[in-house]
Scaffold this active site. Structure first.
Site, short mmCIF file in Angstrom:
data_model
loop_
_atom_site.label_atom_id
_atom_site.label_comp_id
_atom_site.label_asym_id
_atom_site.label_seq_id
_atom_site.Cartn_x
_atom_site.Cartn_y
_atom_site.Cartn_z
N GLY A 1 28.82 -75.90 -25.98
CA GLY A 1 29.41 -76.50 -25.32
C GLY A 1 29.35 -77.24 -23.92
N CYS A 2 30.01 -78.01 -23.60
CA CYS A 2 29.90 -78.99 -22.33
C CYS A 2 29.86 -78.39 -21.46
CB CYS A 2 31.40 -80.47 -22.76
SG CYS A 2 32.96 -79.49 -22.33
N PHE A 3 31.17 -77.19 -20.84
CA PHE A 3 30.96 -76.89 -19.71
C PHE A 3 30.61 -75.86 -20.09
CE2 PHE A 3 35.96 -78.03 -18.61
CZ PHE A 3 35.64 -78.07 -16.98
#
Length: 320
Positions: A131-133
């Site tokens: 995921g990005c975070f």
């Protein structure tokens, strides 16, 4: 040349993947899948792709060498069940279906954070893209986790509106987002388990992560700040980080203050560290659609295929 297909090409990550792969020297796009927009040109949905890619979206997938799944969370398993894929096809899932439980039939998905899993990604046929975070926060903390000194971590992070996906929501309207900031999913964000799964395998003891994400009034990018306690000198921490990432082409450790524009439109992560007494703050910044999604998926493809890791990803940020 290898053939590639993108499922969910009508979304933000899918269209960004089209943009990157259109210039990749070893890949040709065979199909762009979308049930809701079948028959529509991708460039009609995203005019920035005019003269870059003029393919029609389709609801009929083809057999390809590389398959990217850019679907909403929890839909990749359903799609693979309804559309069986050749065992030799490299499948890269950009959703969260396989990040924690990486099995689907005979496929064993490798967690696709190259900075800790490069050896396992080589020749893999199944990759779960982070995921990005999760990418931004892990890259900020991995060197300390490997040192075994992580304990309690407090992280804040702000993300652009593209992180919420293409579907219109109350919190993505321009009139709501403009000149506005808000916290959301405080201490309950879906990426926390994914982050801890990786950190706990490196750290000597379990890590406690207290994460507060924020919605920003900009389109793309993530900036996180993670606060920990450590008796290590700042110079020793910098040395630790520089040694950890010295062979990583997309991670830059900077002793100067960093800003979001250094990474937007690139597959890079930049990291800056500050310390006061025994409190350490690690800042990290990534583009949520590239290093946080589509760019990292191409990076994982390059590694899995045995190609140069940065192939097709030499992207420069836009400073203004």
């Amino acid at each position: 040349m290898k053939t590639a297909g993108i499922v969910g090409a009508n979304g933000y990550t899918g269209s960004e993947l089209v943009r990157v792969l259109a210039f990749h020297p070893n890949v040709t796009l065979s199909f762009l899948y979308s049930r809701s927009n079948s028959g529509t040109k991708i460039s009609d949905l995203y005019p920035d792709l005019t003269a870059v890619c003029e393919m029609d979206l389709t609801d009929k997938p083809e057999e390809v060498d590389i398959l990217f799944l850019c679907l909403p969370h929890k839909e990749s398993q359903n799609w693979l069940t309804q559309n069986p894929v050749n065992d030799e096809t490299l499948v890269i899932d950009l959703g969260n279906d396989f990040r924690l439980e990486g099995r689907f039939g005979e496929r064993n998905f490798i967690y696709g954070l190259p900075e800790i899993n490069k050896k396992n990604l080589l020749n893999s046929k199944s990759v779960a893209n982070p995921g990005c975070f999760a990418t931004a926060i892990q890259l900020a903390l991995l060197p300390l986790a490997e040192k075994g000194v992580l304990n309690e971590v407090y992280t804040t992070g702000i993300t652009g509106s593209t992180g919420a996906g293409q579907s219109l929501q109350a919190t993505t309207h321009f009139t709501w987002r403009n000149d506005n900031i808000s916290a959301y999913k405080t201490l309950t964000h879906q990426h926390v388990d994914e982050i801890l799964q990786q950190l706990d395998t490196l750290n000597d003891k379990k890590v406690s992560l207290n994460f507060v994400p924020w919605r920003g009034d900009f389109a793309r990018g993530i900036f996180t700040s993670s606060t920990v306690k450590s008796d290590l000198e700042l110079s020793d921490i910098y040395q630790l980080y520089k040694e950890f990432y010295e062979d990583e082409p997309f991670v830059k450790v900077s002793e100067k203050a960093i800003d979001l524009k250094q990474v937007v439109n690139t597959n890079r992560c930049v990291i800056h560290i500050e310390k006061n007494e025994n409190v350490v703050v690690i800042h990290s910044a990534v583009d949520n659609l590239l290093k946080g999604a589509s760019g990292q998926a191409v990076q994982n493809m390059n590694i899995a295929m045995g190609w140069e890791e940065n192939l097709g990803l030499n992207l420069k940020p836009a400073a203004f």
